[in-house]
Design an enzyme around this catalytic site. Structure first.
Site, PDB file in Angstrom:
ATOM      1  N   ASN A 154       0.802  -1.231   0.000  1.00  0.00           N
ATOM      2  CA  ASN A 154       0.000   0.000   0.000  1.00  0.00           C
ATOM      3  C   ASN A 154       0.836   1.284   0.000  1.00  0.00           C
ATOM      4  OD1 ASN A 154       0.758  -0.723   2.583  1.00  0.00           O
ATOM      5  ND2 ASN A 154      -1.151  -0.069   3.547  1.00  0.00           N
ATOM      6  N   GLU A 251       4.406  -4.427  11.975  1.00  0.00           N
ATOM      7  CA  GLU A 251       3.313  -3.471  11.723  1.00  0.00           C
ATOM      8  C   GLU A 251       2.243  -4.217  10.961  1.00  0.00           C
ATOM      9  OE1 GLU A 251       3.049  -0.671  12.981  1.00  0.00           O
ATOM     10  OE2 GLU A 251       5.098  -0.172  13.549  1.00  0.00           O
ATOM     11  N   CYS A 285      -3.601   0.405   6.900  1.00  0.00           N
ATOM     12  CA  CYS A 285      -3.740  -0.487   8.049  1.00  0.00           C
ATOM     13  C   CYS A 285      -4.406   0.181   9.249  1.00  0.00           C
ATOM     14  CB  CYS A 285      -2.378  -1.034   8.450  1.00  0.00           C
ATOM     15  SG  CYS A 285      -1.140   0.249   8.607  1.00  0.00           S
ATOM     16  N   GLU A 459       7.340   2.238  14.837  1.00  0.00           N
ATOM     17  CA  GLU A 459       8.103   2.919  13.795  1.00  0.00           C
ATOM     18  C   GLU A 459       8.030   4.416  14.062  1.00  0.00           C
ATOM     19  OE1 GLU A 459       6.471   0.925  10.074  1.00  0.00           O
ATOM     20  OE2 GLU A 459       8.552   0.214  10.132  1.00  0.00           O
TER      21      GLU A 459
HETATM   22  O1  TXE Z   1       0.009  -9.452   2.534  1.00  0.00           O
HETATM   23  P1  TXE Z   1       1.079 -10.364   3.232  1.00  0.00           P
HETATM   24  P2  TXE Z   1      -0.661  -9.601   1.083  1.00  0.00           P
HETATM   25  C1  TXE Z   1      -3.758  -7.521   4.439  1.00  0.00           C
HETATM   26  C2  TXE Z   1      -4.876  -7.135   3.529  1.00  0.00           C
HETATM   27  C3  TXE Z   1      -4.648  -7.990   2.327  1.00  0.00           C
HETATM   28  C4  TXE Z   1      -3.995  -9.218   2.908  1.00  0.00           C
HETATM   29  C5  TXE Z   1      -3.079  -9.957   1.991  1.00  0.00           C
HETATM   30  O2  TXE Z   1      -6.104  -7.460   4.147  1.00  0.00           O
HETATM   31  O3  TXE Z   1      -5.832  -8.330   1.685  1.00  0.00           O
HETATM   32  O4  TXE Z   1      -3.259  -8.737   3.991  1.00  0.00           O
HETATM   33  O5  TXE Z   1      -2.120  -9.090   1.402  1.00  0.00           O
HETATM   34  C6  TXE Z   1       5.797 -10.954   2.567  1.00  0.00           C
HETATM   35  N1  TXE Z   1       8.074 -14.812   5.099  1.00  0.00           N
HETATM   36  N2  TXE Z   1      -2.687  -6.563   4.441  1.00  0.00           N
HETATM   37  O6  TXE Z   1      -0.748 -11.010   0.618  1.00  0.00           O
HETATM   38  O7  TXE Z   1       0.965 -11.753   2.741  1.00  0.00           O
HETATM   39  C7  TXE Z   1       5.117 -10.626   1.273  1.00  0.00           C
HETATM   40  O8  TXE Z   1       5.906 -11.022   0.172  1.00  0.00           O
HETATM   41  C8  TXE Z   1       8.525 -13.578   4.837  1.00  0.00           C
HETATM   42  C9  TXE Z   1      -2.722  -5.630   5.501  1.00  0.00           C
HETATM   43  O9  TXE Z   1       0.025  -8.697   0.180  1.00  0.00           O
HETATM   44  O10 TXE Z   1       1.007 -10.121   4.677  1.00  0.00           O
HETATM   45  C10 TXE Z   1       4.954  -9.109   1.403  1.00  0.00           C
HETATM   46  O11 TXE Z   1       6.189  -8.471   1.077  1.00  0.00           O
HETATM   47  N3  TXE Z   1       7.802 -12.662   4.147  1.00  0.00           N
HETATM   48  C11 TXE Z   1      -1.429  -4.987   5.718  1.00  0.00           C
HETATM   49  C12 TXE Z   1       4.662  -8.920   2.884  1.00  0.00           C
HETATM   50  O12 TXE Z   1       5.160 -10.100   3.515  1.00  0.00           O
HETATM   51  C13 TXE Z   1       6.580 -13.012   3.723  1.00  0.00           C
HETATM   52  C14 TXE Z   1      -0.694  -4.589   4.489  1.00  0.00           C
HETATM   53  C15 TXE Z   1       3.183  -8.741   3.214  1.00  0.00           C
HETATM   54  O13 TXE Z   1       2.463  -9.805   2.646  1.00  0.00           O
HETATM   55  C16 TXE Z   1       6.048 -14.283   3.981  1.00  0.00           C
HETATM   56  C17 TXE Z   1      -0.715  -5.641   3.493  1.00  0.00           C
HETATM   57  C18 TXE Z   1       6.853 -15.205   4.710  1.00  0.00           C
HETATM   58  N4  TXE Z   1       6.408 -16.421   5.013  1.00  0.00           N
HETATM   59  C19 TXE Z   1      -1.724  -6.546   3.486  1.00  0.00           C
HETATM   60  N5  TXE Z   1       4.812 -14.333   3.440  1.00  0.00           N
HETATM   61  C20 TXE Z   1      -1.534  -3.845   6.703  1.00  0.00           C
HETATM   62  N6  TXE Z   1      -2.489  -3.899   7.606  1.00  0.00           N
HETATM   63  O14 TXE Z   1      -0.728  -2.933   6.676  1.00  0.00           O
HETATM   64  C21 TXE Z   1       4.570 -13.141   2.850  1.00  0.00           C
HETATM   65  N7  TXE Z   1       5.641 -12.335   3.016  1.00  0.00           N
END
Ligand code: TXE
Length: 485
Positions: A154, A251, A285, A459
């Site tokens: 985001n 976060e 978030c 942060e």
């Molecule tokens: O997030 P992910 P995604 C929520 C939002 C969205 C859902 C999925 O509801 O629909 O999460 O989004 C990395 N080891 N938010 O799939 O999976 C991944 O590559 C290490 C809310 O995009 O949480 C990415 O760089 N890293 C949120 C990051 O983690 C790993 C913001 C986030 O991915 C990993 C984003 C692993 N095992 C999504 N698995 C907020 N609230 O700020 C994934 N990643």
């Protein structure tokens, strides 16, 4: 607008762009059209190894420099970001689909704030002298070493700097892995840091999804991981880091309450609810997605909200008059539309929006539900889209209990003209980042982060220094050593 969205190479490692097409192909999709505007490849083991070894080498050099010298590099990078704000904002819009109207003021600018702020602090990171009678001690604030930053999609530029700036200020190196959904912006941050004088390898950017993130954090040479992402990912990353006792900052998600009391300035409360639900198409978030409105002003609040929603301009995010862009991806649009269907199915009243326009790009209309109850799925789960739930309430104690009845605890907001009530209620809300008569401001000077499932650590602000450094304490005996034999 002609703009080259294809990066020179997938990764930026050891001071230069680096390509290795053996990794998994990651298409870069422009959310406003669905078109492929670039391609990057996930980091291979060779790329990861180079990122780690160059990071370790650069960290040793960087940690040996004076704090003011490190700070100067960060502040120079901040200036470059600001000079190139328009180009970087256009790139941010291509990466995320967020309207240029927003990215011009919220992304590279916020990233620059972080570099400027932590650049300013770098020269004053000191320990303390501790008198111990005839003896004495002192503490030294030392860097953690090699830090890994893992970003969400985001705010790709902002997250790259909210993690990178404090890490570098404290004398660490960072390997940043952007979200595979938005791989472009962090590469520019890496490029600019080199231009500003950072040693090669100090801030490396490598691409990939969870597997690359996992490979980084399981490497014993990595000392810390800072993640912005969802709670399930946070749980996995935290557990992995724990196995090697690494430092973490998490976060994560939220389902934050925004409480509008009967004495609130309704126009301001509506403005806060709009900012806290529809900015970045709701993909924030800290959003206040559970809007608790006192029964006495519910009708007035909804009437004013409907009036203000006439100001929505949804469309081409590069048009500066547009204030609502698409969701970041087709998948995210599907997730959001699934929640809207759930809201209707479970009996919430649709006040406005609710559809995904039939056009190119991943658009969802700003959507408002009223008569939402605490048990409904849309009131419990993080949607991460432009969906506001309005929940009526009657009494202060009741609304505090209901606001706190969630696994999350990232943010909370209160609108009231009653000064004592504002502080009393905020004092009882279990959330890390709170707002009185406002919503979603995130100045670098204030700590940002959550409690409960929303995260660990903070942060921004001086608090972030604690999460990127550690204290060494040294006891100094001035006399003879007494020993039993
Ligand atoms: O997030 P992910 P995604 C929520 C939002 C969205 C859902 C999925 O509801 O629909 O999460 O989004 C990395 N080891 N938010 O799939 O999976 C991944 O590559 C290490 C809310 O995009 O949480 C990415 O760089 N890293 C949120 C990051 O983690 C790993 C913001 C986030 O991915 C990993 C984003 C692993 N095992 C999504 N698995 C907020 N609230 O700020 C994934 N990643």
């Amino acid at each position: 607008m002609s703009y080259d969205t294809q990066p020179k190479a997938s990764h930026f490692v050891d001071g230069a762009y680096l390509e290795d097409t053996a990794g998994e192909r990651i298409p870069v999709i422009y959310p406003a059209t669905g078109a492929e505007i670039g391609v990057v490849y996930a980091a291979t083991p060779a790329v990861i190894e180079k990122a780690i070894t160059s990071g370790l080498r650069a960290q040793a050099e960087w940690a040996g420099m004076m704090g003011v010298e490190r700070g100067r590099v960060l502040r120079r990078a901040a200036d470059i970001l600001r000079e190139r704000n328009r180009d970087l904002s256009v790139l941010e819009t291509y990466d995320t689909g967020k309207p240029l109207q927003e990215t011009l003021v919220a992304d590279a600018t916020s990233a620059a704030d972080a570099l400027e702020y932590f650049g300013g602090l770098a020269g004053s990171l000191t320990g303390e002298h501790v008198p111990l009678g005839a003896d004495w001690g002192y503490t030294v604030r030392e860097p953690l070493g090699l830090c890994v930053g893992i970003g969400a999609w985001n705010y790709p530029t902002q997250i790259a700097c909210w993690k990178g700036a404090p890490a570098l200020a404290c004398g660490n190196a960072m390997i940043f892995k952007p979200s595979e959904t938005t791989p472009l912006c962090a590469l520019k941050v890496a490029e600019i840091l080199i231009e500003a004088g950072a040693p090669a390898g100090l801030y490396n950017v490598i691409q990939g999804a969870g597997a690359v993130g996992g490979a980084l954090i399981t490497d014993p040479r990595v000392n810390k991981v800072s993640l912005t992402g969802s709670v399930p990912t946070g749980q996995k990353v935290y557990a992995t880091a724990a196995a090697q006792m690494k430092h973490v900052t998490m976060e994560l998600g939220g389902k934050s309450p925004l409480i509008v009391f009967e004495d609130a300035d309704i126009d301001n409360a509506v403005g806060g609810a709009i900012n806290g639900n529809f900015y970045s198409s709701g993909q924030v978030c800290s959003n206040g997605t559970r809007v608790f409105v006192h029964e006495a002003v519910k009708d007035a609040f909804l009437a004013r909200l409907s009036e203000r929603l006439k100001g929505v301009v949804m469309g081409d995010p590069m048009d500066e008059a547009v204030n609502i862009g698409p969701m970041v991806s087709d998948r995210q649009r599907e997730i959001v539309m699934g929640y809207i269907a759930k809201g209707l199915e479970e009996g919430a009243t649709l006040v406005s929006g609710g559809t995904a326009p039939k056009q190119d790009g991943f658009y969802v209309e700003p959507t408002v539900f009223s008569d939402v109850t605490d048990e409904m799925t849309i009131a419990r789960e993080e949607i991460f889209g432009p969906v506001m739930s309005v929940l009526p309430f009657c009494d202060e104690d009741e609304v505090i209990t209901r606001a706190n009845a969630t696994e999350f605890g990232l943010s909370a907001g209160v609108f009231t003209r009653d000064l004592t009530r504002a502080h009393r209620v905020i004092g009882k809300l279990r959330a890390g980042s709170c707002f009185i008569n406002s919503y979603n401001d995130a100045p670098v000077e204030l700590p940002f982060g959550g409690v409960k499932a929303s995260g660990v650590g903070r942060e921004n602000s001086k608090a972030a220094i604690e999460h990127y450094s550690q204290l060494k304490s040294v006891f100094v005996r001035m006399g003879d050593v007494e020993a039993p034999f």
